[in-house]
Write a protein that holds these residues in place. Structure first.
Motif, PDB file in Angstrom:
ATOM      1  N   GLN A  79       0.828  -1.208   0.000  1.00 42.96           N
ATOM      2  CA  GLN A  79       0.000   0.000   0.000  1.00 42.96           C
ATOM      3  C   GLN A  79       0.863   1.260   0.000  1.00 42.96           C
ATOM      4  N   GLN A  80       1.922   1.262   0.799  1.00 47.04           N
ATOM      5  CA  GLN A  80       2.804   2.429   0.862  1.00 47.04           C
ATOM      6  C   GLN A  80       3.575   2.624  -0.443  1.00 47.04           C
ATOM      7  N   ARG A  81       3.906   1.525  -1.108  1.00 47.16           N
ATOM      8  CA  ARG A  81       4.646   1.628  -2.379  1.00 47.16           C
ATOM      9  C   ARG A  81       3.836   2.337  -3.464  1.00 47.16           C
ATOM     10  N   ARG A  82       2.525   2.322  -3.343  1.00 46.48           N
ATOM     11  CA  ARG A  82       1.698   3.022  -4.331  1.00 46.48           C
ATOM     12  C   ARG A  82       1.927   4.528  -4.287  1.00 46.48           C
ATOM     13  N   LYS A  83       2.478   4.998  -3.168  1.00 47.05           N
ATOM     14  CA  LYS A  83       2.782   6.422  -3.036  1.00 47.05           C
ATOM     15  C   LYS A  83       4.171   6.767  -3.575  1.00 47.05           C
ATOM     16  N   ILE A  84       4.883   5.737  -4.061  1.00 48.47           N
ATOM     17  CA  ILE A  84       6.252   5.929  -4.546  1.00 48.47           C
ATOM     18  C   ILE A  84       6.344   5.434  -5.973  1.00 48.47           C
ATOM     19  N   GLY A  85       6.413   6.367  -6.929  1.00 55.69           N
ATOM     20  CA  GLY A  85       6.597   5.992  -8.323  1.00 55.69           C
ATOM     21  C   GLY A  85       8.072   5.804  -8.641  1.00 55.69           C
ATOM     22  N   MET A  86       8.360   5.054  -9.707  1.00 53.45           N
ATOM     23  CA  MET A  86       9.762   4.826 -10.069  1.00 53.45           C
ATOM     24  C   MET A  86       9.896   4.713 -11.578  1.00 53.45           C
ATOM     25  N   ILE A  87      10.937   5.360 -12.118  1.00 55.96           N
ATOM     26  CA  ILE A  87      11.270   5.216 -13.531  1.00 55.96           C
ATOM     27  C   ILE A  87      12.707   4.715 -13.635  1.00 55.96           C
ATOM     28  N   PHE A  88      12.976   3.981 -14.723  1.00 57.39           N
ATOM     29  CA  PHE A  88      14.210   3.220 -14.828  1.00 57.39           C
ATOM     30  C   PHE A  88      15.034   3.635 -16.044  1.00 57.39           C
ATOM     31  N   GLN A  89      16.298   3.270 -15.993  1.00 56.45           N
ATOM     32  CA  GLN A  89      17.215   3.588 -17.086  1.00 56.45           C
ATOM     33  C   GLN A  89      16.756   2.963 -18.403  1.00 56.45           C
ATOM     34  N   HIS A  90      16.324   1.708 -18.349  1.00 55.82           N
ATOM     35  CA  HIS A  90      15.947   1.002 -19.576  1.00 55.82           C
ATOM     36  C   HIS A  90      14.430   0.828 -19.688  1.00 55.82           C
ATOM     37  N   PHE A  91      13.685   1.728 -19.071  1.00 54.77           N
ATOM     38  CA  PHE A  91      12.256   1.941 -19.279  1.00 54.77           C
ATOM     39  C   PHE A  91      11.363   0.880 -18.629  1.00 54.77           C
ATOM     40  N   VAL A 149       6.614   7.431 -21.454  1.00 52.35           N
ATOM     41  CA  VAL A 149       5.616   6.433 -21.053  1.00 52.35           C
ATOM     42  C   VAL A 149       5.908   5.957 -19.630  1.00 52.35           C
ATOM     43  N   GLY A 150       7.202   5.717 -19.344  1.00 53.11           N
ATOM     44  CA  GLY A 150       7.581   5.294 -18.003  1.00 53.11           C
ATOM     45  C   GLY A 150       7.221   6.325 -16.954  1.00 53.11           C
ATOM     46  N   ILE A 151       7.390   7.591 -17.291  1.00 56.99           N
ATOM     47  CA  ILE A 151       7.030   8.665 -16.353  1.00 56.99           C
ATOM     48  C   ILE A 151       5.514   8.704 -16.153  1.00 56.99           C
ATOM     49  N   ALA A 152       4.763   8.601 -17.250  1.00 59.74           N
ATOM     50  CA  ALA A 152       3.299   8.607 -17.150  1.00 59.74           C
ATOM     51  C   ALA A 152       2.810   7.441 -16.306  1.00 59.74           C
ATOM     52  N   ARG A 153       3.393   6.265 -16.505  1.00 58.11           N
ATOM     53  CA  ARG A 153       2.999   5.086 -15.716  1.00 58.11           C
ATOM     54  C   ARG A 153       3.309   5.291 -14.230  1.00 58.11           C
TER      55      ARG A 153
END
Length: 344
Positions: A79-91, A149-153
């Motif tokens: 539940q707490q992870r839903r408050k933390i978005g993440m984007i990656f080097q290789h998308f 797209v990764g940022i939007a997700r």
């Protein structure tokens, strides 16, 4: 907003123990863009993955928005992870899903109503400028579009924190600049706390408010980007700053090696690095000072640029003349609020 207390992470394999992070303390404020810079193997990727507990620390605490994540059970942590978005080097996009479905994916996982998913996906695609690409697949997109797209997700779940794991290192310079501008716009629009790790100082310089330099699993220097960039204290930081500038260390060494000159009897010289910040960068402060004191000068190296839209300048200057007149010149510059480092 984010507090890391005594964070330690070790890996054991075949009887050997490797320490990735060692009793690391870090505080990140709500709404700021915080950069972490370090060489490969310094521990920065481990650090950012410990913030959302994709890597569970061996010791220490991870606090996000007043909650100690290291004490949570599996369901509470999810539940707490839903408050933390993440984007990656290789998308890390789903190759068999459309752009629309990639952005919708985290919302479907928590059984969000279909109409709410549609509204949020369209909102996020408009935010990142991909409204016309919703039916395309990742293979049909450029690197910059994939990262958008990764940022939007990552933003679809309305997080309060966005973690960026080398988010621009796979992109060309022009695309990197556009992604950094997008992150800056998102930060300003949503007051989103962004933690960004990188090995490129210009990324830190462009959008971060504060920065921490990590080396061998520990923080060796941290502070406002303007302070760390203009007055680096640690050798690792100085290396990052100098390499980011055109010519890097080789040019600085060449300047120092050739800074001497044959001067007449009774004429002294002093080699000084003069730093300007803000509107003073564009003022004729140096010219006014030497006219007043009668000192000659030569600019041996110079940089004028910006740090998160704040102008700055750094000049390596050799002042020549009477010893007292040189000291008076430096006093005049200091009185104008300039920072100076005597090199020789």
């Amino acid at each position: 907003m984010i507090e890391l207390v005594g964070l330690t992470k070790t890996y054991g394999r075949r009887g050997k123990t490797t320490t990735a992070l060692s009793e690391l303390d870090l505080s990140i404020q709500k709404g700021e863009i915080f950069g972490v810079i370090g060489h490969s193997g310094a521990g920065k990727s481990t650090l950012i993955r410990c913030i959302n507990l994709l890597e569970r620390p061996t010791a220490g605490e991870v606090w996000v928005d007043g909650v100690n994540l290291t004490e949570l059970g599996k369901s509470e942590l999810q539940q707490q992870r839903r408050k933390i978005g993440m984007i990656f080097q290789h998308f890390n996009l789903l190759s068999s899903a459309t752009v629309y479905d990639n952005v919708a994916f985290p919302l479907k996982l928590v059984n969000t109503p279909k109409d709410a998913i549609d509204r949020k996906v369209k909102e996020m695609l408009a935010l990142v400028g991909l409204e016309q690409h919703s039916s395309k697949y990742p293979a049909q997109l450029s690197g910059g579009q994939k990262q958008r797209v990764g940022i939007a997700r990552a933003l679809a779940s309305d997080p309060s924190v966005l973690l960026c794991d080398e988010a621009t290192s796979a992109l060309d310079p022009q695309t990197t600049d556009s992604i950094l501008k997008l992150l800056l716009d998102i930060n300003e629009k949503y007051n989103l706390t962004i933690v960004l790790i990188t090995h490129e100082m210009h990324v830190i310089q462009n959008i971060c408010d504060r920065v921490a330099v990590i080396h061998q699993g520990g923080i060796v220097e941290q502070g406002p980007v303007t302070e760390v960039f203009l007055k680096p204290q640690h050798a690792i930081t100085r290396d990052f700053v100098s390499r980011d500038r055109e010519g890097g260390l080789a040019l600085e060494e060449m300047v120092l090696a050739n800074a001497g000159t044959e001067l007449g009897t009774g004429v002294s010289s002093k080699l000084v690095k003069v730093s300007f910040l803000g509107n003073k960068t564009y003022e004729a402060i140096l010219s006014r000072a030497v006219r007043k004191t009668g000192v000659d000068f030569a600019i041996l190296q110079g940089t004028i640029s910006t740090i998160k839209q704040v102008p700055y300048g750094q000049l390596t200057v050799r002042f020549e003349g009477d010893v007292q007149a040189i000291e008076q010149t430096l006093s005049e510059l200091a009185a104008e609020g300039l920072d100076m480092e005597v090199l020789r």
